[in-house]
Design a protein around this motif. Structure first.
Motif, mmCIF file in Angstrom:
data_model
loop_
_atom_site.group_PDB
_atom_site.id
_atom_site.type_symbol
_atom_site.label_atom_id
_atom_site.label_comp_id
_atom_site.label_asym_id
_atom_site.label_seq_id
_atom_site.Cartn_x
_atom_site.Cartn_y
_atom_site.Cartn_z
ATOM 1 N N GLY A 120 0.822 -1.208 0.000
ATOM 2 C CA GLY A 120 0.000 0.000 0.000
ATOM 3 C C GLY A 120 0.854 1.254 0.000
ATOM 4 N N ILE A 121 0.266 2.308 0.495
ATOM 5 C CA ILE A 121 0.921 3.620 0.487
ATOM 6 C C ILE A 121 2.224 3.604 1.284
ATOM 7 N N GLU A 122 2.278 2.796 2.345
ATOM 8 C CA GLU A 122 3.499 2.727 3.149
ATOM 9 C C GLU A 122 4.649 2.103 2.359
ATOM 10 N N ALA A 126 3.610 8.223 -0.438
ATOM 11 C CA ALA A 126 2.509 9.148 -0.727
ATOM 12 C C ALA A 126 2.697 9.862 -2.063
ATOM 13 N N ASP A 127 3.935 10.174 -2.427
ATOM 14 C CA ASP A 127 4.176 10.881 -3.689
ATOM 15 C C ASP A 127 3.759 10.041 -4.898
ATOM 16 N N PHE A 129 1.514 7.598 -4.876
ATOM 17 C CA PHE A 129 0.051 7.494 -4.842
ATOM 18 C C PHE A 129 -0.593 8.758 -5.410
ATOM 19 N N LYS A 130 -0.049 9.909 -5.042
ATOM 20 C CA LYS A 130 -0.593 11.180 -5.552
ATOM 21 C C LYS A 130 -0.377 11.266 -7.062
ATOM 22 N N LYS A 135 -6.195 6.174 -4.320
ATOM 23 C CA LYS A 135 -6.735 6.442 -2.989
ATOM 24 C C LYS A 135 -5.723 5.963 -1.959
ATOM 25 N N LYS A 136 -5.721 6.597 -0.793
ATOM 26 C CA LYS A 136 -4.798 6.203 0.275
ATOM 27 C C LYS A 136 -5.040 4.769 0.734
ATOM 28 N N THR A 137 -6.233 4.244 0.481
ATOM 29 C CA THR A 137 -6.583 2.891 0.909
ATOM 30 C C THR A 137 -6.268 1.830 -0.156
ATOM 31 N N SER A 138 -5.749 2.235 -1.305
ATOM 32 C CA SER A 138 -5.449 1.277 -2.375
ATOM 33 C C SER A 138 -4.357 0.303 -1.944
#
Length: 146
Positions: A120-122, A126-127, A129-130, A135-138
Motif C-alpha cells: 500500500g501507500i506505506e 505518498a508521492d 500514490f498522488k 486512494k490512500k486505501t489502495s
C-alpha cells in the motif's frame, strides 16, 4: 526479455479464450500472472483461485486484484440476485456477483494455498500514490506459491 500469453473469457484478440474456473493448461506452467478485476464476476471464486494456484509454478507469483469494500465486515454474496437490475442495486454493477470484505478476501486467497503480500501507500509512498491518483486505501495484492 520474457514471453507472455493473454487470456480472457469474452475479449477478442487474446491468446486464450477461457473460463478461469477451468483452464485447459498444464500444471505449474507460469512463473507469473496478472488477474485483475475478475473474481467479482465469477460464480466460483474459490475454484478460480485454485486454478491460478494450479497453473503457477512453485516459487511463482501473481497480482490478484479485485474491488475491496473498505469497512465491509463480511463479503456480500447472494446467488438469488440474478437479474441485471438486482445486481446493479446490490453490487453496483450488472455483472458482479459479490462485494468483497478485506478479511474474507485475504482468507479466501490463503485458504487456496497462496501467501499474500499487501503493498500500500506505506510501501510505495505518498508521492507515488498522488502521482498515480490512487486512494490512500489502495492495496496491490501480490500472491506467491511456496
Amino acid at each position: 526479455f520474457f514471453d507472455y500469453q493473454t487470456a480472457d473469457y469474452k475479449s477478442r484478440g487474446v491468446d486464450y479464450k477461457i473460463d478461469i474456473m477451468n483452464m485447459p493448461v498444464k500444471n505449474e506452467i507460469y512463473d507469473f500472472f496478472i488477474c485483475s478485476h475478475v473474481l467479482e464476476h465469477v460464480e466460483g471464486d474459490g475454484k478460480a483461485i485454485r486454478e491460478l494456484y494450479r497453473i503457477t509454478k512453485t516459487g511463482g507469483c501473481g497480482i490478484l486484484m479485485t474491488p475491496i469494500i473498505i469497512g465491509l465486515e463480511a463479503t456480500i454474496e447472494d446467488k438469488s440476485i440474478a437479474t441485471e437490475d438486482e445486481r446493479w442495486k446490490m453490487f453496483g454493477q450488472n455483472d458482479h456477483v459479490r462485494l468483497y470484505a478485506h478479511s474474507d478476501y485475504m482468507s479466501k486467497i490463503k485458504q487456496e494455498g497462496f501467501g499474500v503480500n499487501e503493498l500500500g501507500i506505506e510501501h510505495f509512498g505518498a508521492d507515488i500514490f498522488k502521482l498515480l491518483g490512487l486512494k490512500k486505501t489502495s492495496i496491490l495484492y501480490i500472491v506467491k506459491k511456496s
